[in-house]
Design a protein around this motif. Structure first.
Motif, PDB file in Angstrom:
ATOM      1  N   GLY A  40       0.902  -1.280   0.054  1.00  0.00           N
ATOM      2  CA  GLY A  40      -0.019  -0.218  -0.018  1.00  0.00           C
ATOM      3  C   GLY A  40       1.012   1.323  -0.009  1.00  0.00           C
ATOM      4  O   GLY A  40       0.274   2.241   0.179  1.00  0.00           O
ATOM      5  N   VAL A  41       2.172   1.037   0.072  1.00  0.00           N
ATOM      6  CA  VAL A  41       3.056   2.534   0.317  1.00  0.00           C
ATOM      7  C   VAL A  41       3.618   2.727  -1.396  1.00  0.00           C
ATOM      8  O   VAL A  41       4.090   1.611  -1.998  1.00  0.00           O
ATOM      9  N   GLU A  42       3.401   3.655  -1.982  1.00  0.00           N
ATOM     10  CA  GLU A  42       4.105   4.169  -2.883  1.00  0.00           C
ATOM     11  C   GLU A  42       5.459   4.633  -2.934  1.00  0.00           C
ATOM     12  O   GLU A  42       5.457   5.540  -1.809  1.00  0.00           O
ATOM     13  N   VAL A  43       6.107   4.466  -3.608  1.00  0.00           N
ATOM     14  CA  VAL A  43       7.647   4.762  -3.659  1.00  0.00           C
ATOM     15  C   VAL A  43       7.882   5.328  -5.092  1.00  0.00           C
ATOM     16  O   VAL A  43       7.911   4.830  -6.038  1.00  0.00           O
ATOM     17  N   THR A  44       8.471   6.365  -4.822  1.00  0.00           N
ATOM     18  CA  THR A  44       9.252   7.163  -6.128  1.00  0.00           C
ATOM     19  C   THR A  44      10.724   7.193  -6.051  1.00  0.00           C
ATOM     20  O   THR A  44      11.557   7.873  -5.248  1.00  0.00           O
ATOM     21  N   PRO A  45      11.313   6.290  -7.153  1.00  0.00           N
ATOM     22  CA  PRO A  45      12.853   6.381  -7.157  1.00  0.00           C
ATOM     23  C   PRO A  45      13.251   7.822  -8.045  1.00  0.00           C
ATOM     24  O   PRO A  45      12.405   8.086  -8.758  1.00  0.00           O
ATOM     25  N   ILE A  46      14.445   8.172  -7.890  1.00  0.00           N
ATOM     26  CA  ILE A  46      14.965   8.932  -8.796  1.00  0.00           C
ATOM     27  C   ILE A  46      16.494   8.527  -9.333  1.00  0.00           C
ATOM     28  O   ILE A  46      17.303   8.262  -8.346  1.00  0.00           O
ATOM     29  N   PHE A  47      16.439   8.529 -10.376  1.00  0.00           N
ATOM     30  CA  PHE A  47      17.986   8.124 -10.966  1.00  0.00           C
ATOM     31  C   PHE A  47      18.693   9.422 -11.851  1.00  0.00           C
ATOM     32  O   PHE A  47      17.781  10.055 -12.278  1.00  0.00           O
ATOM     33  N   PRO A  48      19.839   9.322 -12.313  1.00  0.00           N
ATOM     34  CA  PRO A  48      20.530  10.110 -13.216  1.00  0.00           C
ATOM     35  C   PRO A  48      19.912   9.983 -14.665  1.00  0.00           C
ATOM     36  O   PRO A  48      19.383   8.756 -14.625  1.00  0.00           O
ATOM     37  N   THR A  49      20.268  10.622 -15.377  1.00  0.00           N
ATOM     38  CA  THR A  49      19.748  10.444 -16.834  1.00  0.00           C
ATOM     39  C   THR A  49      20.812   9.422 -17.835  1.00  0.00           C
ATOM     40  O   THR A  49      20.663   9.058 -18.960  1.00  0.00           O
ATOM     41  N   ALA A  62      13.417  -4.295  -7.820  1.00  0.00           N
ATOM     42  CA  ALA A  62      12.601  -5.577  -7.840  1.00  0.00           C
ATOM     43  C   ALA A  62      12.623  -5.877  -6.343  1.00  0.00           C
ATOM     44  O   ALA A  62      11.736  -6.732  -5.634  1.00  0.00           O
ATOM     45  N   GLY A  63      13.579  -5.467  -5.303  1.00  0.00           N
ATOM     46  CA  GLY A  63      13.666  -5.806  -3.986  1.00  0.00           C
ATOM     47  C   GLY A  63      12.489  -5.259  -3.251  1.00  0.00           C
ATOM     48  O   GLY A  63      11.813  -5.787  -2.359  1.00  0.00           O
ATOM     49  N   LEU A  64      12.085  -3.872  -3.589  1.00  0.00           N
ATOM     50  CA  LEU A  64      10.971  -3.152  -3.087  1.00  0.00           C
ATOM     51  C   LEU A  64       9.965  -3.884  -3.227  1.00  0.00           C
ATOM     52  O   LEU A  64       8.967  -3.867  -2.589  1.00  0.00           O
ATOM     53  N   GLU A  65       9.745  -4.091  -4.544  1.00  0.00           N
ATOM     54  CA  GLU A  65       8.314  -4.766  -5.047  1.00  0.00           C
ATOM     55  C   GLU A  65       7.933  -6.041  -4.349  1.00  0.00           C
ATOM     56  O   GLU A  65       6.962  -6.329  -3.749  1.00  0.00           O
ATOM     57  N   ALA A  66       9.347  -6.942  -4.094  1.00  0.00           N
ATOM     58  CA  ALA A  66       8.869  -7.889  -3.182  1.00  0.00           C
ATOM     59  C   ALA A  66       8.684  -7.840  -1.935  1.00  0.00           C
ATOM     60  O   ALA A  66       8.008  -8.639  -1.522  1.00  0.00           O
ATOM     61  N   LEU A  67       9.009  -6.671  -1.589  1.00  0.00           N
ATOM     62  CA  LEU A  67       8.481  -6.150  -0.047  1.00  0.00           C
ATOM     63  C   LEU A  67       7.007  -5.739  -0.090  1.00  0.00           C
ATOM     64  O   LEU A  67       6.473  -5.310   1.052  1.00  0.00           O
ATOM     65  N   GLY A  68       6.462  -5.519  -1.240  1.00  0.00           N
ATOM     66  CA  GLY A  68       5.025  -5.300  -1.199  1.00  0.00           C
ATOM     67  C   GLY A  68       4.875  -3.428  -1.745  1.00  0.00           C
ATOM     68  O   GLY A  68       3.668  -3.111  -1.958  1.00  0.00           O
ATOM     69  N   TYR A  69       5.982  -3.123  -1.811  1.00  0.00           N
ATOM     70  CA  TYR A  69       6.013  -1.290  -2.075  1.00  0.00           C
ATOM     71  C   TYR A  69       5.580  -1.323  -3.805  1.00  0.00           C
ATOM     72  O   TYR A  69       5.653  -2.227  -4.552  1.00  0.00           O
ATOM     73  N   GLU A  70       4.679  -0.443  -3.895  1.00  0.00           N
ATOM     74  CA  GLU A  70       4.314   0.163  -5.260  1.00  0.00           C
ATOM     75  C   GLU A  70       5.080   1.255  -5.736  1.00  0.00           C
ATOM     76  O   GLU A  70       5.082   2.155  -5.400  1.00  0.00           O
ATOM     77  N   VAL A  71       6.214   0.646  -6.716  1.00  0.00           N
ATOM     78  CA  VAL A  71       7.229   1.306  -7.100  1.00  0.00           C
ATOM     79  C   VAL A  71       6.921   2.143  -8.496  1.00  0.00           C
ATOM     80  O   VAL A  71       6.512   1.576  -9.482  1.00  0.00           O
ATOM     81  N   GLU A  72       6.685   3.329  -8.528  1.00  0.00           N
ATOM     82  CA  GLU A  72       6.531   4.192  -9.471  1.00  0.00           C
ATOM     83  C   GLU A  72       7.582   4.257 -10.417  1.00  0.00           C
ATOM     84  O   GLU A  72       8.751   3.851 -10.152  1.00  0.00           O
ATOM     85  N   GLU A  73       7.474   4.822 -11.637  1.00  0.00           N
ATOM     86  CA  GLU A  73       8.463   4.976 -12.725  1.00  0.00           C
ATOM     87  C   GLU A  73       9.351   5.817 -12.279  1.00  0.00           C
ATOM     88  O   GLU A  73       9.263   7.011 -11.837  1.00  0.00           O
ATOM     89  N   PRO A  74      10.641   5.401 -12.451  1.00  0.00           N
ATOM     90  CA  PRO A  74      11.733   6.411 -12.027  1.00  0.00           C
ATOM     91  C   PRO A  74      11.835   7.818 -12.508  1.00  0.00           C
ATOM     92  O   PRO A  74      11.524   7.874 -13.679  1.00  0.00           O
ATOM     93  N   ALA A 278      12.831   7.401   5.115  1.00  0.00           N
ATOM     94  CA  ALA A 278      13.307   6.353   5.494  1.00  0.00           C
ATOM     95  C   ALA A 278      12.729   5.857   7.007  1.00  0.00           C
ATOM     96  O   ALA A 278      12.983   4.924   7.305  1.00  0.00           O
ATOM     97  N   GLU A 279      12.635   6.988   7.907  1.00  0.00           N
ATOM     98  CA  GLU A 279      12.036   6.785   9.239  1.00  0.00           C
ATOM     99  C   GLU A 279      10.693   6.245   9.132  1.00  0.00           C
ATOM    100  O   GLU A 279      10.388   5.269  10.253  1.00  0.00           O
ATOM    101  N   GLU A 280       9.934   6.392   8.199  1.00  0.00           N
ATOM    102  CA  GLU A 280       8.526   5.597   8.290  1.00  0.00           C
ATOM    103  C   GLU A 280       8.523   4.182   7.640  1.00  0.00           C
ATOM    104  O   GLU A 280       7.604   3.722   7.684  1.00  0.00           O
TER     105      GLU A 280
END
Length: 341
Positions: A40-49, A62-74, A278-280
């Motif tokens: 139920g937690v959405e996560v936003t990654p950020i990468f260089p170009t 992949a690891g965060l998704e295995a933990l149930g996080y909903e990872v958005e497009e970086p 990180a804390e949450e």
């Protein structure tokens, strides 16, 4: 009398069965929550170009998704902007921060007040200057400062202006500031041009010139695919600097590799998180603190991209292949993340 006792017994059995069912549901729910702490937690990654740096990001996703996080497009941006976005909460994590090279970006974005350095994703990252081995051996060139000699600098002159052409670093990466500082600090501004622009396009031209038998001078870092094309001590050699001299004045850092002072800090690429996120999310923080791949593994994947396997779909497949090859370590990271508090 018998019927009354049977009714009481039936009620008791029903209560026990119901209690057992409720207990089973609770236990199942608890186990599910432990297995998927990020549900139920959405996560936003950020990468260089830089496409070549997405590989490690896909392993983290992949690891965060295995933990149930909903990872958005970086999101993708320059490094300094990346740090600001993490600090402001516009993104949640990255696995692309160089501890030494991006130290100024980190501090200016808020540092430890708004950001968390979770772990070292790639240790032992190198940067420096290289020239082709043939020219180095023929003219006994070992030092960057050998290029102060006009006759040596002209060997690397690609545009006939009498100065050496150094294939350098993109504006905004951080390394371009170190290179400019080095040219001034070592007295090379009169004999060396720092060519900036699209790094990989410039390197494609550099490699073409090498294949044509011309002398080449360039900056690079490892891990990266170029190290698999221009191989150290076979095709090219590192140049030394006379002393460590960095823009921030912190010259006590380690800049040596195999007995050579390369002039750049031997660095490590870290996972960085927004502090509130990180804390949450202790599970995410724990997982990202443990994710680690070798420089050689990333270089090998980058070479696959250079050879044509460069779509996002390809990179995601490369990440899954890497996970399968390192399944025991990967599973241990997930297990540790699931019990993190």
């Amino acid at each position: 009398m018998m019927q009354s006792r049977l009714k009481e017994l039936s009620k008791t059995i029903f209560k026990l069965t119901a209690a057992a069912s409720i207990s089973t549901v609770v236990m199942t729910g608890t186990a599910s929550a432990q297995a998927m702490p990020g549900k139920g937690v959405e996560v936003t990654p950020i990468f260089p170009t830089i496409a070549e740096e997405r590989f490690r990001g896909e392993i983290a996703i992949a690891g965060l998704e295995a933990l149930g996080y909903e990872v958005e497009e970086p999101k993708e941006t320059a490094y300094a902007t990346m740090m600001l976005a993490l600090s402001y909460g516009d993104a949640d994590f990255s696995v692309h921060a160089w501890e030494q090279l991006h130290k100024t970006f980190y501090k200016k974005a808020g540092g430890d007040d708004t950001l968390v350095k979770a772990g070292n994703v790639i240790p032992g990252v190198l940067q420096g200057y290289l020239i082709d081995k043939k020219t180095a051996d023929k003219y006994n060139i070992t030092q960057l400062t050998d290029l102060k000699k006009p006759e040596i600098a002209k060997l690397f002159d690609a545009d006939n202006d009498g100065k050496a052409d150094l294939t350098g670093c993109n504006p905004g990466w951080g390394c371009e500031l170190v290179i400019d500082h080095h040219l001034e600090a070592y007295g090379l501004e009169k004999t060396v041009n720092h060519n900036r622009g699209s790094y990989f396009a410039l390197m494609a031209d550099t490699i073409t010139r090498y294949n044509e038998g011309q002398s080449i001078l360039y900056y690079t870092w490892v891990p990266q695919w170029i190290a698999g094309v221009l191989v150290e001590n076979e095709d090219v050699v590192w140049l030394e600097v006379p002393k460590t001299d960095l823009p921030d004045g912190n010259n006590s850092v380690n800049t040596s590799f195999n007995g050579k002072n390369l002039g750049f800090a031997v660095d490590q690429i870290q996972s960085i998180l927004n502090k509130d996120f990180a804390e949450e999310n202790p599970a995410a923080t724990k997982f990202l603190s443990l994710v680690q791949i070798s420089a050689s593994d990333e270089s090998a994947q980058n070479l696959k991209m250079q050879n044509g396997e460069k779509s996002v779909k390809d990179i995601k497949r490369h990440a899954q292949e890497w996970i399968a090859e390192h399944q025991a370590s990967y599973d241990s990271w997930l297990a540790a993340a699931r019990i993190a508090k």
